[in-house]
Motif scaffolding. Sequence first.
Motif, PDB file in Angstrom:
ATOM      1  N   ASP A   1       0.830  -1.206   0.000  1.00 22.35           N
ATOM      2  CA  ASP A   1       0.000   0.000   0.000  1.00 22.35           C
ATOM      3  C   ASP A   1       0.866   1.258   0.000  1.00 22.35           C
ATOM      4  O   ASP A   1       0.587   2.217  -0.721  1.00 22.35           O
TER       5      ASP A   1
ATOM      6  N   ASP B   1       1.047   3.953  -3.097  1.00 23.63           N
ATOM      7  CA  ASP B   1       0.841   5.388  -2.890  1.00 23.63           C
ATOM      8  C   ASP B   1       2.032   6.191  -3.418  1.00 23.63           C
ATOM      9  O   ASP B   1       1.851   7.259  -3.996  1.00 23.63           O
TER      10      ASP B   1
ATOM     11  N   ARG C   1       1.891   6.203  -7.198  1.00 22.51           N
ATOM     12  CA  ARG C   1       0.830   7.134  -7.603  1.00 22.51           C
ATOM     13  C   ARG C   1       1.306   8.581  -7.473  1.00 22.51           C
ATOM     14  O   ARG C   1       1.135   9.395  -8.374  1.00 22.51           O
TER      15      ARG C   1
ATOM     16  N   PRO D   1      -3.204  10.360  -2.564  1.00 24.73           N
ATOM     17  CA  PRO D   1      -2.882   9.555  -1.387  1.00 24.73           C
ATOM     18  C   PRO D   1      -3.649  10.024  -0.166  1.00 24.73           C
ATOM     19  O   PRO D   1      -3.958  11.199  -0.025  1.00 24.73           O
TER      20      PRO D   1
END
Length: 103
Positions: free
Chosen positions: A37, A41, A44, A100
């Motif tokens: 995760d 993030d 991204r 995020p």
Amino acid sequence: MPEVAAHVWLSTRQLSSLFTAELGLSPGAACRLVRFDAARDAVRARSLAPSGPNLTAIAVRTGYADHSHLVRDFHAFAGLSPTAWLVEERANIQAGGGAPRAG
């Protein structure tokens, strides 16, 4: 894990069983998911940078051994490589839907 188990007066096995019963994941699987995760993030966040995401740097910063380790988890959890995932997510990211989470 042994330190946490000792702190709550359980054996490592008891704590692992309780963790799995409550969350449906082993402690190791939960750690792997949390690490993925964080990496997702970071990918991204860096996707809109002029140079794009540096997957090796992201892998190291988020606790992966190397780039290929990160790619394996992307395949396992997202079903795609980081690059293919970005292609699929790009419209969402550009629209601000992939920001995020705070915290």
